[in-house]
Design an enzyme around this catalytic site. Sequence first.
Site, PDB file in Angstrom:
ATOM      1  CG  ASP A  96       0.346  10.212   1.885  1.00 30.84           C
ATOM      2  OD1 ASP A  96       1.121   9.294   2.243  1.00 30.84           O
ATOM      3  OD2 ASP A  96       0.115  11.218   2.584  1.00 30.84           O
ATOM      4  CB  CYS A  99       3.159   4.520   3.642  1.00 27.71           C
ATOM      5  SG  CYS A  99       4.272   3.711   2.461  1.00 27.71           S
ATOM      6  CG  HIS A 205       1.310   0.594   2.330  1.00 24.29           C
ATOM      7  ND1 HIS A 205       1.291   1.953   2.120  1.00 24.29           N
ATOM      8  CD2 HIS A 205       0.528   0.379   3.409  1.00 24.29           C
ATOM      9  CE1 HIS A 205       0.520   2.528   3.027  1.00 24.29           C
ATOM     10  NE2 HIS A 205       0.049   1.597   3.832  1.00 24.29           N
TER      11      HIS A 205
END
Length: 227
Positions: A96, A99, A205
């Site tokens: 979102d 992370c 990520h």
Amino acid sequence: MSENLRNASGSSSSSLGSSFQDTEDDHTIASILAEDGDYRASDNRLGKRLSHLDSFPHTPRINGEIPDVNDATVDHERLSERLATYDLTELQMEGDGNCQFRALADQLFRNPDHHKYVRRQVTKQLKHNKALYEGYVPMKYRSYLKQMKKSGEWGDHITLQAAADRFDAKICLVTSFRDNGYIEILPTDKTHTKELWLSFWSEVHYNSLYTNGDVPCRVTRKKYWLF
């Protein structure tokens, strides 16, 4: 005119409410720390087991461009192979935009939901120690700081350095980079008191790292970054 005043009043009330909630959250975290006597960071077993790894120098920087699908796939495969070699498992963080802060919160408090608190602490560190970080920011520092305060704004290697400084932590980053697979981010002019282990799928990520078999089970509410 009266409508504008009502709107302004509502906006002000909302802002005050948000500020109050942030303060309440900080008090909650402070209570947790007082009970535990320290941040609930991972113990040093993982660090001792991987002490043979050669780290690459860390240079704080903003995020680069997101790789295309082919490059991202190759990077993800490289990271997965590297983690398997080191006998590490990722605890998946929600994709979102928070992370990095979720992964840091998990390592610090065993709870990714404290990511808002971690972001606030990091942005306070950036704000009050401008001289340490301004040289790495290729834009107006005030604009960068305002940007990083927003929930959902991706953390970068500057915020990682600020986190290391704020929490007196050595951040151990296992990456998908081809040539520098392991990076240690050390506090500036401080001795670290804890180690935080994160994985970094380059420009995509962050996840929280554990040894195989030690990953806590959690129910998640949002979609993961996964192929």
